[in-house]
Design a protein around this motif. Structure first.
Motif, PDB file in Angstrom:
ATOM      1  N   PHE A 165       0.996  -1.195   0.092  1.00 20.75           N
ATOM      2  CA  PHE A 165      -0.064   0.076  -0.055  1.00 20.75           C
ATOM      3  C   PHE A 165       0.841   1.172   0.202  1.00 20.75           C
ATOM      4  O   PHE A 165       1.727   1.294   0.854  1.00 20.75           O
ATOM      5  CB  PHE A 165      -0.775  -0.041   1.242  1.00 20.75           C
ATOM      6  N   ILE A 166       0.557   2.034  -0.707  1.00 21.23           N
ATOM      7  CA  ILE A 166       1.157   3.523  -0.763  1.00 21.23           C
ATOM      8  C   ILE A 166       0.604   4.179   0.326  1.00 21.23           C
ATOM      9  O   ILE A 166       1.660   5.021   0.905  1.00 21.23           O
ATOM     10  CB  ILE A 166       0.825   4.121  -2.240  1.00 21.23           C
TER      11      ILE A 166
ATOM     12  N   ALA B 256      -0.814   0.930   8.093  1.00 18.75           N
ATOM     13  CA  ALA B 256      -0.820   0.925   9.510  1.00 18.75           C
ATOM     14  C   ALA B 256      -1.926   0.336  10.250  1.00 18.75           C
ATOM     15  O   ALA B 256      -2.149  -0.619  11.095  1.00 18.75           O
ATOM     16  CB  ALA B 256      -0.466   2.232  10.048  1.00 18.75           C
ATOM     17  N   LEU B 257      -2.994   0.805   9.738  1.00 19.22           N
ATOM     18  CA  LEU B 257      -4.475   0.300  10.035  1.00 19.22           C
ATOM     19  C   LEU B 257      -4.576  -1.189   9.831  1.00 19.22           C
ATOM     20  O   LEU B 257      -4.912  -1.955  10.782  1.00 19.22           O
ATOM     21  CB  LEU B 257      -5.571   0.883   9.364  1.00 19.22           C
ATOM     22  N   LEU B 258      -4.265  -1.810   8.663  1.00 18.07           N
ATOM     23  CA  LEU B 258      -4.279  -3.284   8.507  1.00 18.07           C
ATOM     24  C   LEU B 258      -3.116  -4.007   9.305  1.00 18.07           C
ATOM     25  O   LEU B 258      -3.540  -4.857   9.975  1.00 18.07           O
ATOM     26  CB  LEU B 258      -4.131  -3.419   6.821  1.00 18.07           C
TER      27      LEU B 258
ATOM     28  N   LEU C 246      -0.695  -9.947   2.988  1.00 16.88           N
ATOM     29  CA  LEU C 246      -1.839  -8.671   3.035  1.00 16.88           C
ATOM     30  C   LEU C 246      -0.980  -7.197   2.799  1.00 16.88           C
ATOM     31  O   LEU C 246      -1.467  -6.523   2.160  1.00 16.88           O
ATOM     32  CB  LEU C 246      -2.704  -8.806   4.215  1.00 16.88           C
ATOM     33  N   LEU C 247       0.404  -7.416   3.463  1.00 19.34           N
ATOM     34  CA  LEU C 247       0.816  -5.796   3.645  1.00 19.34           C
ATOM     35  C   LEU C 247       2.292  -5.878   2.718  1.00 19.34           C
ATOM     36  O   LEU C 247       2.428  -4.699   2.405  1.00 19.34           O
ATOM     37  CB  LEU C 247       0.793  -5.698   4.997  1.00 19.34           C
ATOM     38  N   PHE C 248       3.012  -6.804   2.678  1.00 16.41           N
ATOM     39  CA  PHE C 248       4.459  -6.642   2.042  1.00 16.41           C
ATOM     40  C   PHE C 248       4.641  -7.428   0.808  1.00 16.41           C
ATOM     41  O   PHE C 248       5.715  -8.079   0.822  1.00 16.41           O
ATOM     42  CB  PHE C 248       5.363  -6.858   3.493  1.00 16.41           C
TER      43      PHE C 248
ATOM     44  N   GLU D 232      -3.372  -0.809  -4.724  1.00 17.75           N
ATOM     45  CA  GLU D 232      -3.720   0.393  -4.503  1.00 17.75           C
ATOM     46  C   GLU D 232      -2.473   1.268  -5.298  1.00 17.75           C
ATOM     47  O   GLU D 232      -1.670   1.699  -4.618  1.00 17.75           O
ATOM     48  CB  GLU D 232      -3.730   0.790  -2.873  1.00 17.75           C
ATOM     49  N   SER D 233      -2.689   1.671  -6.334  1.00 18.31           N
ATOM     50  CA  SER D 233      -1.679   2.478  -7.190  1.00 18.31           C
ATOM     51  C   SER D 233      -1.697   3.873  -6.898  1.00 18.31           C
ATOM     52  O   SER D 233      -1.115   4.478  -7.370  1.00 18.31           O
ATOM     53  CB  SER D 233      -1.627   2.247  -8.521  1.00 18.31           C
ATOM     54  N   ALA D 234      -2.892   4.461  -6.577  1.00 17.47           N
ATOM     55  CA  ALA D 234      -2.930   5.809  -6.451  1.00 17.47           C
ATOM     56  C   ALA D 234      -2.967   6.471  -5.024  1.00 17.47           C
ATOM     57  O   ALA D 234      -3.151   5.477  -4.126  1.00 17.47           O
ATOM     58  CB  ALA D 234      -4.413   6.421  -7.049  1.00 17.47           C
TER      59      ALA D 234
END
Length: 132
Positions: A63-64, A70-72, A121-123, A129-131
């Motif tokens: 995620f950008i 952080a929430l996830l 999920l994170l890394f 999410e590219s924008a």
């Protein structure tokens, strides 16, 4: 991925040291109920884990938006906290282990679940999410 696992183990060891230190201190020194101490200790250990994971363990991020990341991360941590709580409670109150023995079992279980969830999920890279 072997380097990530090695780094995750080292980061997890640092987080675990914080977790166990706080657990023992709050329970023995301040007389808090062991499950309350375990929750506080787990959250502090999770904070250490998050900081090490985003700065050192994982090279690729999904995620950008760092707030979403952080929430996830802490949502996975909340699930880990629940799993930690029930493992410690079960092995202490049902099986009859000392709470630190129960915590050791919980640590292994939560470590495996958290690594898998955070990695995929994170890394994992290739950001959906590219924008920004």
């Amino acid at each position: 991925m072997p380097v990530e696992i090695f780094r995750y183990v080292l980061a997890g060891s640092a987080a675990c040291a914080v977790d166990y230190s706080v657990l023992i201190t709050l329970t023995h020194r301040f007389g808090l109920y062991y499950l309350t101490s375990a929750a506080i200790a787990f959250m502090l250990g999770s904070l250490v884990s998050y900081l090490l994971n985003i700065t050192w363990v994982f090279d690729q991020r999904t995620f950008i938006d760092r707030r979403l990341e952080a929430l996830l991360f802490f949502s996975i941590g909340a699930a880990g906290l629940a799993l930690n709580h029930y493992c410690i409670k079960f092995f202490t109150e049902t099986v009859g282990l000392h709470y630190l023995g129960s915590k050791a079992i919980s640590t292994v279980v939560v470590f495996a679940v958290n690594f898998t969830a955070r990695k995929y999920l994170l890394f994992r890279g290739s950001a959906p999410e590219s924008a920004a």
